[in-house]
Design a protein around this motif. Structure first.
Motif, mmCIF file in Angstrom:
data_model
loop_
_atom_site.group_PDB
_atom_site.id
_atom_site.type_symbol
_atom_site.label_atom_id
_atom_site.label_comp_id
_atom_site.label_asym_id
_atom_site.label_seq_id
_atom_site.Cartn_x
_atom_site.Cartn_y
_atom_site.Cartn_z
ATOM 1 N N PRO A 129 9.754 -1.082 8.891
ATOM 2 C CA PRO A 129 8.570 -0.627 8.155
ATOM 3 C C PRO A 129 7.642 -1.752 7.707
ATOM 4 C CG PRO A 129 10.480 0.622 7.459
ATOM 5 C CD PRO A 129 10.990 -0.475 8.352
ATOM 6 N N PHE A 130 8.200 -2.884 7.296
ATOM 7 C CA PHE A 130 7.339 -3.979 6.839
ATOM 8 C C PHE A 130 6.551 -4.576 8.004
ATOM 9 C CE2 PHE A 130 8.112 -5.539 2.356
ATOM 10 C CZ PHE A 130 8.566 -4.311 1.906
ATOM 11 N N ILE A 131 7.173 -4.692 9.177
ATOM 12 C CA ILE A 131 6.456 -5.196 10.348
ATOM 13 C C ILE A 131 5.355 -4.217 10.747
ATOM 14 C CG2 ILE A 131 6.626 -5.718 12.808
ATOM 15 C CD1 ILE A 131 9.414 -6.832 12.298
ATOM 16 N N GLY A 132 5.707 -2.936 10.826
ATOM 17 C CA GLY A 132 4.723 -1.925 11.205
ATOM 18 C C GLY A 132 3.558 -1.866 10.238
ATOM 19 N N ALA A 133 3.860 -1.974 8.938
ATOM 20 C CA ALA A 133 2.812 -1.938 7.921
ATOM 21 C C ALA A 133 1.890 -3.149 8.041
ATOM 22 C CB ALA A 133 3.439 -1.898 6.530
ATOM 23 N N ALA A 134 2.472 -4.320 8.270
ATOM 24 C CA ALA A 134 1.660 -5.540 8.383
ATOM 25 C C ALA A 134 0.740 -5.476 9.600
ATOM 26 C CB ALA A 134 2.575 -6.763 8.476
ATOM 27 N N VAL A 162 12.307 -0.615 16.752
ATOM 28 C CA VAL A 162 11.052 -0.243 17.415
ATOM 29 C C VAL A 162 10.537 1.087 16.878
ATOM 30 C CG1 VAL A 162 9.997 0.411 19.613
ATOM 31 C CG2 VAL A 162 11.522 -1.570 19.505
ATOM 32 N N PHE A 163 11.437 2.052 16.732
ATOM 33 C CA PHE A 163 11.055 3.338 16.159
ATOM 34 C C PHE A 163 10.392 3.149 14.796
ATOM 35 C CE2 PHE A 163 13.465 6.317 18.944
ATOM 36 C CZ PHE A 163 12.552 7.366 18.945
ATOM 37 N N GLU A 164 11.032 2.376 13.935
ATOM 38 C CA GLU A 164 10.523 2.195 12.580
ATOM 39 C C GLU A 164 9.190 1.442 12.561
ATOM 40 O OE1 GLU A 164 11.609 3.464 9.690
ATOM 41 O OE2 GLU A 164 13.070 4.583 10.869
ATOM 42 N N ILE A 165 9.048 0.464 13.439
ATOM 43 C CA ILE A 165 7.791 -0.279 13.516
ATOM 44 C C ILE A 165 6.647 0.639 13.927
ATOM 45 C CG2 ILE A 165 6.523 -2.046 14.810
ATOM 46 C CD1 ILE A 165 9.145 -3.652 14.934
ATOM 47 N N VAL A 166 6.861 1.398 15.000
ATOM 48 C CA VAL A 166 5.788 2.255 15.527
ATOM 49 C C VAL A 166 5.450 3.384 14.554
ATOM 50 C CG1 VAL A 166 5.107 3.792 17.398
ATOM 51 C CG2 VAL A 166 6.382 1.698 17.911
ATOM 52 N N MET A 167 6.479 4.035 13.998
ATOM 53 C CA MET A 167 6.221 5.142 13.076
ATOM 54 C C MET A 167 5.520 4.664 11.807
ATOM 55 S SD MET A 167 9.566 7.622 13.412
ATOM 56 C CE MET A 167 10.742 6.335 12.970
ATOM 57 N N THR A 168 5.928 3.509 11.288
ATOM 58 C CA THR A 168 5.292 3.004 10.072
ATOM 59 C C THR A 168 3.890 2.494 10.359
ATOM 60 O OG1 THR A 168 7.487 2.335 9.301
ATOM 61 C CG2 THR A 168 5.608 1.539 8.049
ATOM 62 N N PHE A 169 3.688 1.963 11.551
ATOM 63 C CA PHE A 169 2.322 1.587 11.946
ATOM 64 C C PHE A 169 1.408 2.807 11.865
ATOM 65 C CE2 PHE A 169 -1.064 1.547 15.066
ATOM 66 C CZ PHE A 169 -1.687 0.339 14.829
ATOM 67 N N GLY A 170 1.861 3.936 12.426
ATOM 68 C CA GLY A 170 1.054 5.150 12.383
ATOM 69 C C GLY A 170 0.783 5.613 10.968
ATOM 70 N N LEU A 171 1.802 5.505 10.109
ATOM 71 C CA LEU A 171 1.647 5.916 8.714
ATOM 72 C C LEU A 171 0.639 5.038 7.984
ATOM 73 C CD1 LEU A 171 2.349 7.245 6.009
ATOM 74 C CD2 LEU A 171 4.402 5.817 5.928
ATOM 75 N N VAL A 172 0.807 3.729 8.052
ATOM 76 C CA VAL A 172 -0.065 2.821 7.303
ATOM 77 C C VAL A 172 -1.476 2.800 7.886
ATOM 78 C CG1 VAL A 172 -0.400 0.423 6.554
ATOM 79 C CG2 VAL A 172 1.881 1.443 6.511
ATOM 80 N N ILE A 174 1.404 12.948 8.977
ATOM 81 C CA ILE A 174 1.903 11.919 9.893
ATOM 82 C C ILE A 174 3.377 11.632 9.637
ATOM 83 C CG2 ILE A 174 1.174 9.959 8.462
ATOM 84 C CD1 ILE A 174 1.292 10.156 12.323
ATOM 85 N N VAL A 175 3.801 11.697 8.378
ATOM 86 C CA VAL A 175 5.219 11.499 8.075
ATOM 87 C C VAL A 175 6.040 12.656 8.635
ATOM 88 C CG1 VAL A 175 6.922 11.471 6.203
ATOM 89 C CG2 VAL A 175 4.926 9.985 6.097
ATOM 90 N N GLY A 176 5.568 13.892 8.446
ATOM 91 C CA GLY A 176 6.279 15.040 9.002
ATOM 92 C C GLY A 176 6.369 14.967 10.510
ATOM 93 N N ALA A 177 5.276 14.585 11.174
ATOM 94 C CA ALA A 177 5.271 14.478 12.640
ATOM 95 C C ALA A 177 6.222 13.388 13.117
ATOM 96 C CB ALA A 177 3.851 14.199 13.130
ATOM 97 N N ASN A 178 6.243 12.264 12.392
ATOM 98 C CA ASN A 178 7.139 11.175 12.782
ATOM 99 C C ASN A 178 8.609 11.550 12.594
ATOM 100 O OD1 ASN A 178 5.276 9.321 13.703
ATOM 101 N ND2 ASN A 178 5.016 8.329 11.720
ATOM 102 N N ILE A 179 8.899 12.368 11.597
ATOM 103 C CA ILE A 179 10.281 12.834 11.419
ATOM 104 C C ILE A 179 10.694 13.712 12.599
ATOM 105 C CG2 ILE A 179 11.771 14.335 10.018
ATOM 106 C CD1 ILE A 179 10.318 13.234 7.556
ATOM 107 N N LEU A 180 9.772 14.528 13.081
ATOM 108 C CA LEU A 180 10.069 15.337 14.265
ATOM 109 C C LEU A 180 10.299 14.441 15.481
ATOM 110 C CD1 LEU A 180 7.491 18.259 13.895
ATOM 111 C CD2 LEU A 180 9.962 18.359 13.532
ATOM 112 N N ALA A 181 9.577 13.326 15.537
ATOM 113 C CA ALA A 181 9.702 12.424 16.685
ATOM 114 C C ALA A 181 10.941 11.543 16.609
ATOM 115 C CB ALA A 181 8.455 11.544 16.791
ATOM 116 N N GLY A 182 11.245 11.018 15.425
ATOM 117 C CA GLY A 182 12.323 10.039 15.324
ATOM 118 C C GLY A 182 13.494 10.435 14.464
#
Length: 251
Positions: A223-228, A146-156, A182-190
């Motif tokens: 990441p692939f789910i979040g990106a899609a 879930v973390f990876e899906i949400v964070m990658t969604f924000g990135l893409v 957004i990548v830096g912020a997501n690293i702080l979050a996750g």
């Protein structure tokens, strides 16, 4: 839905000089990013003598990744689009902004670059371990997914809004900064939970060099789910068929 615009690409694209130059640009951008990002983690580990992660270490890692990605995206933007991430490439493919053949070239270049960067780091540091991504205590694979899906969604989603959208105008000039932020912020979050990858290539290099593959599938599937999802949502709602730039059909 934008998914109907998915294109496989003409057979000649794999050997097209522009496509090969773009893949090479992805290689160098990924090399820069992974060397700086993974290297910052190794430097923090050395300074703390392999001690536990600290708040200052998390901030330093987030800052290092944000700055390195800003540079890596900037230097590749005019050649390859500056994806620097297989998930971003996948999102562009799902939205019909890159063909499958070119995406495969990008993926190969990105993965090889990550391995090369980690090997260079291991050599340059006198054999220090390139730490593979792993889950923190108390985290399940589904939590991390879930973390990876949400964070990658924000990135893409950020990539689409600032770099892909044909209506972006002058906003495109700040795309590398926004993407790095957004990548830096997501690293702080996750970062304290699953390492906050958002990028399968970033996980692949350390996993190959250290040969540790624990829960590795999470860092691909999430990441692939979040990106899609981000690609389908942004392309369908904000770009649409009218403004969509069609891909070339011959090479």
């Amino acid at each position: 839905m934008p998914i109907h615009r998915i294109a496989l690409g003409a057979p000649g694209e794999a050997g097209n000089p522009d496509a090969l130059r773009a893949a090479l640009a992805e290689f160098f951008s990924m090399l820069i990013f992974v060397f700086a990002g993974q290297g910052s983690g190794m430097a923090i580990s050395k300074v703390t003598e392999n001690g536990p992660a600290t708040p200052s270490g998390l901030i330093a890692a987030a800052l290092a990744h944000a700055l390195a990605l800003f540079v890596a995206v900037s230097v590749g933007a005019n050649i390859s689009g500056g994806h620097v991430n297989p998930a971003v490439t996948f999102g562009a493919f799902i939205g019909g902004h890159i063909t499958l053949l070119r995406a495969i070239l990008y993926w190969i270049a990105q993965l090889i670059a990550s391995v090369v960067a980690c090997l260079l780091l291991k050599f340059a540091t006198g054999g220090m371990e390139t730490a593979a991504f792993t889950l923190s205590a108390g985290m399940t694979t589904w939590n991390a997914l879930v973390f990876e899906i949400v964070m990658t969604f924000g990135l893409v989603y950020t990539v689409y809004a600032t770099a892909v959208d044909p209506k972006k105008g002058n906003l495109g000039t700040i795309a590398p900064i926004a993407i790095g932020f957004i990548v830096g912020a997501n690293i702080l979050a996750g970062g304290a939970f699953d390492g906050a990858s958002m990028n399968p290539a970033v996980c692949f290099g350390p996993a190959v060099v250290s040969w540790r593959w624990n829960h590795h599938w999470v860092y691909w599937l999430g990441p692939f789910i979040g990106a899609a999802i981000a690609a389908i949502v942004y392309d369908h709602i904000y770009i649409g068929d009218y403004a969509h730039q069609h891909l070339p059909t011959d090479y």
